[in-house]
Design a protein around this motif. Structure first.
Motif, PDB file in Angstrom:
ATOM      1  N   ASN A   1      -7.607  -3.102   0.883  1.00 52.90           N
ATOM      2  CA  ASN A   1      -7.116  -3.959   1.958  1.00 52.90           C
ATOM      3  C   ASN A   1      -7.875  -5.280   2.015  1.00 52.90           C
ATOM      4  OD1 ASN A   1      -5.244  -2.029   2.697  1.00 52.90           O
ATOM      5  ND2 ASN A   1      -6.561  -1.118   4.245  1.00 52.90           N
ATOM      6  N   ILE A   2      -9.189  -5.227   1.827  1.00 52.26           N
ATOM      7  CA  ILE A   2     -10.004  -6.448   1.849  1.00 52.26           C
ATOM      8  C   ILE A   2      -9.622  -7.362   0.695  1.00 52.26           C
ATOM      9  CG2 ILE A   2     -12.355  -7.339   1.497  1.00 52.26           C
ATOM     10  CD1 ILE A   2     -13.320  -4.872   3.134  1.00 52.26           C
TER      11      ILE A   2
ATOM     12  N   ASN B   1      -3.124   5.795  -2.224  1.00 51.66           N
ATOM     13  CA  ASN B   1      -4.562   5.844  -1.977  1.00 51.66           C
ATOM     14  C   ASN B   1      -5.194   6.990  -2.737  1.00 51.66           C
ATOM     15  OD1 ASN B   1      -4.659   8.323  -0.479  1.00 51.66           O
ATOM     16  ND2 ASN B   1      -3.894   7.234   1.297  1.00 51.66           N
TER      17      ASN B   1
ATOM     18  N   ASN C   1       0.817  -1.208   0.000  1.00 57.78           N
ATOM     19  CA  ASN C   1       0.000   0.000   0.000  1.00 57.78           C
ATOM     20  C   ASN C   1       0.859   1.271   0.000  1.00 57.78           C
ATOM     21  OD1 ASN C   1      -2.440   1.380  -0.114  1.00 57.78           O
ATOM     22  ND2 ASN C   1      -2.539   1.604   2.094  1.00 57.78           N
TER      23      ASN C   1
ATOM     24  N   GLU D   1      -6.374  -9.045   1.416  1.00 61.68           N
ATOM     25  CA  GLU D   1      -6.559 -10.076   2.442  1.00 61.68           C
ATOM     26  C   GLU D   1      -7.208 -11.314   1.832  1.00 61.68           C
ATOM     27  OE1 GLU D   1      -5.936 -11.694   6.081  1.00 61.68           O
ATOM     28  OE2 GLU D   1      -5.273  -9.722   5.440  1.00 61.68           O
TER      29      GLU D   1
ATOM     30  N   PRO E   1     -11.559   6.714   1.998  1.00 66.68           N
ATOM     31  CA  PRO E   1     -11.376   5.630   2.966  1.00 66.68           C
ATOM     32  C   PRO E   1     -12.041   4.318   2.540  1.00 66.68           C
ATOM     33  CG  PRO E   1     -12.121   7.624   4.068  1.00 66.68           C
ATOM     34  CD  PRO E   1     -12.169   7.892   2.599  1.00 66.68           C
ATOM     35  N   GLU E   2     -13.210   4.411   1.910  1.00 61.64           N
ATOM     36  CA  GLU E   2     -13.893   3.190   1.470  1.00 61.64           C
ATOM     37  C   GLU E   2     -13.073   2.474   0.401  1.00 61.64           C
ATOM     38  OE1 GLU E   2     -15.641   6.158   1.534  1.00 61.64           O
ATOM     39  OE2 GLU E   2     -16.868   5.794   3.307  1.00 61.64           O
ATOM     40  N   HIS E   3     -12.487   3.237  -0.514  1.00 63.98           N
ATOM     41  CA  HIS E   3     -11.659   2.644  -1.570  1.00 63.98           C
ATOM     42  C   HIS E   3     -10.445   1.946  -0.958  1.00 63.98           C
ATOM     43  CE1 HIS E   3      -8.506   2.744  -4.719  1.00 63.98           C
ATOM     44  NE2 HIS E   3      -9.505   2.303  -5.463  1.00 63.98           N
ATOM     45  N   ASN E   4      -9.806   2.606  -0.004  1.00 61.44           N
ATOM     46  CA  ASN E   4      -8.638   2.012   0.634  1.00 61.44           C
ATOM     47  C   ASN E   4      -9.015   0.756   1.402  1.00 61.44           C
ATOM     48  OD1 ASN E   4      -7.048   4.037  -0.393  1.00 61.44           O
ATOM     49  ND2 ASN E   4      -7.297   5.321   1.411  1.00 61.44           N
ATOM     50  N   GLN E   5     -10.179   0.761   2.029  1.00 59.29           N
ATOM     51  CA  GLN E   5     -10.643  -0.412   2.754  1.00 59.29           C
ATOM     52  C   GLN E   5     -10.897  -1.569   1.781  1.00 59.29           C
ATOM     53  OE1 GLN E   5     -14.202   0.195   5.055  1.00 59.29           O
ATOM     54  NE2 GLN E   5     -13.580  -1.311   6.548  1.00 59.29           N
ATOM     55  N   LEU E   6     -11.457  -1.267   0.616  1.00 57.54           N
ATOM     56  CA  LEU E   6     -11.677  -2.305  -0.395  1.00 57.54           C
ATOM     57  C   LEU E   6     -10.357  -2.886  -0.881  1.00 57.54           C
ATOM     58  CD1 LEU E   6     -14.577  -0.787  -2.517  1.00 57.54           C
ATOM     59  CD2 LEU E   6     -14.663  -2.798  -1.034  1.00 57.54           C
TER      60      LEU E   6
END
Length: 114
Positions: A82-83, A71, A56, A86, A75-80
């Motif tokens: 990361n998901i 990024n 990242n 994972e 925040p939602e894009h970054n969370q996606l």
């Protein structure tokens, strides 16, 4: 000044990973990754893209040493991101994720009706 391989090694060690673990995570042969870290081989741009996504960071880090997060400010894009990383690390397919979501919805609906 550090070469690209030294920067890759620094990142890997900062994250407590072995060459094999990192190679598996980015789907790249760990032996070749070792050669890159030692400066015996130049990485393809695809390898640097995989590494920047995995860690990242902006791909420019490998050239200038500045770790800017990769990024969009969303925040939602970054969370996606990361998901999805994972999921890839745990070999979870999109179909399996959708099935898990269905089951969670069923559990939620069952608990609401009680």
């Amino acid at each position: 000044m550090k070469h690209i391989g030294e920067r890759i090694k620094s990142l890997r060690l900062e994250h407590g990973m072995t060459l094999k673990e990192l190679g598996d995570a980015i789907e790249f042969n760990y032996s070749n990754l070792s050669k890159i870290e030692r400066g015996n081989r130049k990485p393809a741009i695809e390898v640097l893209e995989s590494l920047s996504t995995f860690f990242n960071i902006d791909i420019s880090y490998f050239f200038n040493g500045q770790k800017r997060l990769s990024n969009t400010g969303n925040p939602e894009h970054n969370q996606l991101i990361n998901i999805s990383e994972e999921m890839r690390r745990n070999n979870i397919s999109l179909e399996e994720l959708l099935e898990m979501i269905k089951k969670l919805d069923q559990i939620k609906n069952a608990s609401k009706s009680n």
